[in-house]
Every structure is written in C-alpha cells, then in structure tokens.
Design a protein around this motif. Structure first.
Motif, PDB file in Angstrom:
ATOM      1  N   LEU A 124      61.195  43.018  31.832  1.00 32.47           N
ATOM      2  CA  LEU A 124      60.721  41.654  31.697  1.00 32.47           C
ATOM      3  C   LEU A 124      59.182  41.523  31.248  1.00 32.47           C
ATOM      4  N   THR A 125      58.744  42.307  30.614  1.00 32.66           N
ATOM      5  CA  THR A 125      57.370  42.327  30.335  1.00 32.66           C
ATOM      6  C   THR A 125      56.887  41.986  28.867  1.00 32.66           C
ATOM      7  N   PHE A 126      55.678  41.467  28.574  1.00 35.36           N
ATOM      8  CA  PHE A 126      55.232  41.198  27.298  1.00 35.36           C
ATOM      9  C   PHE A 126      53.743  41.123  27.156  1.00 35.36           C
ATOM     10  N   GLY A 127      53.394  41.157  25.833  1.00 31.00           N
ATOM     11  CA  GLY A 127      51.965  40.751  25.660  1.00 31.00           C
ATOM     12  C   GLY A 127      51.161  42.064  26.040  1.00 31.00           C
ATOM     13  N   SER A 128      49.956  41.650  26.465  1.00 29.55           N
ATOM     14  CA  SER A 128      48.792  42.437  27.011  1.00 29.55           C
ATOM     15  C   SER A 128      49.463  43.331  28.521  1.00 29.55           C
ATOM     16  N   GLN A 129      50.530  42.768  29.044  1.00 29.21           N
ATOM     17  CA  GLN A 129      50.862  43.570  30.253  1.00 29.21           C
ATOM     18  C   GLN A 129      52.229  44.141  30.287  1.00 29.21           C
ATOM     19  N   THR A 130      52.632  44.505  28.913  1.00 25.90           N
ATOM     20  CA  THR A 130      53.997  45.048  28.527  1.00 25.90           C
ATOM     21  C   THR A 130      53.838  46.327  29.505  1.00 25.90           C
ATOM     22  N   PHE A 131      52.921  47.221  29.239  1.00 27.20           N
ATOM     23  CA  PHE A 131      53.064  48.503  29.927  1.00 27.20           C
ATOM     24  C   PHE A 131      52.516  48.664  31.134  1.00 27.20           C
ATOM     25  N   ARG A 132      52.789  49.436  32.268  1.00 27.34           N
ATOM     26  CA  ARG A 132      52.216  49.619  33.355  1.00 27.34           C
ATOM     27  C   ARG A 132      51.636  50.941  33.740  1.00 27.34           C
ATOM     28  N   PRO A 133      50.574  51.519  33.391  1.00 29.51           N
ATOM     29  CA  PRO A 133      50.335  52.717  33.743  1.00 29.51           C
ATOM     30  C   PRO A 133      49.707  52.986  35.057  1.00 29.51           C
ATOM     31  N   SER A 134      49.392  51.835  35.885  1.00 32.50           N
ATOM     32  CA  SER A 134      48.914  51.920  37.166  1.00 32.50           C
ATOM     33  C   SER A 134      49.896  51.636  38.141  1.00 32.50           C
ATOM     34  N   LYS A 135      49.855  52.264  39.381  1.00 34.85           N
ATOM     35  CA  LYS A 135      50.678  51.984  40.393  1.00 34.85           C
ATOM     36  C   LYS A 135      50.602  50.527  40.795  1.00 34.85           C
ATOM     37  N   GLU A 136      49.538  49.750  40.723  1.00 30.72           N
ATOM     38  CA  GLU A 136      49.308  48.412  41.048  1.00 30.72           C
ATOM     39  C   GLU A 136      50.003  47.575  40.029  1.00 30.72           C
ATOM     40  N   GLY A 137      50.121  48.007  38.929  1.00 32.58           N
ATOM     41  CA  GLY A 137      50.959  47.213  37.856  1.00 32.58           C
ATOM     42  C   GLY A 137      52.288  47.223  37.942  1.00 32.58           C
ATOM     43  N   ALA A 138      53.078  48.575  38.357  1.00 32.12           N
ATOM     44  CA  ALA A 138      54.152  48.787  38.746  1.00 32.12           C
ATOM     45  C   ALA A 138      54.749  48.056  39.939  1.00 32.12           C
ATOM     46  N   LEU A 139      54.171  47.852  40.936  1.00 31.58           N
ATOM     47  CA  LEU A 139      54.334  47.459  42.424  1.00 31.58           C
ATOM     48  C   LEU A 139      54.056  45.993  41.932  1.00 31.58           C
ATOM     49  N   SER A 140      53.428  45.364  41.094  1.00 33.02           N
ATOM     50  CA  SER A 140      53.574  43.937  40.796  1.00 33.02           C
ATOM     51  C   SER A 140      54.846  43.597  40.169  1.00 33.02           C
ATOM     52  N   TYR A 141      55.193  44.218  39.358  1.00 32.89           N
ATOM     53  CA  TYR A 141      56.550  44.010  38.595  1.00 32.89           C
ATOM     54  C   TYR A 141      57.593  44.070  39.446  1.00 32.89           C
ATOM     55  N   PHE A 142      57.780  44.971  40.223  1.00 33.09           N
ATOM     56  CA  PHE A 142      58.881  45.061  41.127  1.00 33.09           C
ATOM     57  C   PHE A 142      58.775  43.822  42.174  1.00 33.09           C
ATOM     58  N   VAL A 143      57.577  43.418  42.836  1.00 39.47           N
ATOM     59  CA  VAL A 143      57.638  42.452  43.919  1.00 39.47           C
ATOM     60  C   VAL A 143      56.837  41.323  43.656  1.00 39.47           C
ATOM     61  N   GLY A 144      55.976  41.218  42.504  1.00 39.08           N
ATOM     62  CA  GLY A 144      55.284  40.140  42.395  1.00 39.08           C
ATOM     63  C   GLY A 144      54.176  40.000  43.390  1.00 39.08           C
ATOM     64  N   GLY A 145      53.431  38.875  43.173  1.00 34.32           N
ATOM     65  CA  GLY A 145      52.272  38.446  44.034  1.00 34.32           C
ATOM     66  C   GLY A 145      51.037  38.878  43.779  1.00 34.32           C
ATOM     67  N   ASN A 146      50.835  39.538  42.564  1.00 33.83           N
ATOM     68  CA  ASN A 146      49.485  40.134  42.401  1.00 33.83           C
ATOM     69  C   ASN A 146      48.948  39.133  41.144  1.00 33.83           C
TER      70      ASN A 146
END
Length: 114
Positions: A19-41
């Motif tokens: 469920l990602t799109f635009g400039s945040q479609t891909f998550r090459p960082s651990k922080e980006g992946a964590l945010s996808y799974f638990v939000g709050g970033n």
C-alpha cells in the motif's frame, strides 16, 4: 522482526510494500520498512501500520519457488481478511538469501494488490 527477517543491517534490501505510492513507494531503508509495518514516522506520513491492522485471517496459495545457489526466489498470493470482513488479495515476490551469519533473510520483497 526486521533484523531477524530482512538483511537491512548487513546488506541491501529491495522492498516495495503493498500500500505505498509516489515518492515513498520503495523502502530501501530499515526506517522506511519499519514505518510501513507500524506507522508513526513523520517522514512517512501515509503509513498507517500495515502490521497493526486488525487482520483476523491470513492464508497463502499459488506458491512456487526456485532455488539458485544461496538464493531462494518465491512467489505467492496472500489473502488477508480484516475485522470488518474486508478482503485484500496481494501478489508477493520474495528473494531469500543465506547471509554471512548463516541465517536466511529477505533481500527482495515486492508486493502489489490485485
């Protein structure tokens, strides 16, 4: 969960969440992946925490895989049923790698809604 299952700490991970799109479609960082799974970033304001949704049932089908050296490549369909009886049908591709410490971790996780 991320350190045990994804190779963000010692390597590189290609992650395209469902469920990602635009400039945040891909998550090459651990922080980006964590945010996808638990939000709050605040750096990822559209993330609602996919893992935190009230899923009541999940199942996989149409699984197939290829073993190639220290890699395993897998594809499958995932069905998720929400507390409100909503149904999300997702196509997944994974590449798993045997890492230097002997553990198997994900180095590619591509996911798209059908």
């Amino acid at each position: 969960m991320l350190s045990d299952n994804y190779d963000y700490d010692e390597g590189k991970v290609l992650f395209k969440p469902t469920l990602t799109f635009g400039s945040q479609t891909f998550r090459p960082s651990k922080e980006g992946a964590l945010s996808y799974f638990v939000g709050g970033n605040p750096d990822f304001p559209n993330d609602q925490g996919f893992k935190l949704k009230p899923w009541t049932k999940v199942w996989f089908n149409q699984l197939d895989y290829i073993l190639h050296g220290d890699l395993a490549i897998a594809q499958c369909n995932v069905h998720l049923i929400g507390e409100d009886d909503s149904h999300i049908f997702v196509n997944k591709s994974f590449v798993f790698k045997i890492c230097d410490d002997g553990k198997v971790r994900i180095v590619l996780h591509q996911s798209s809604a059908s």
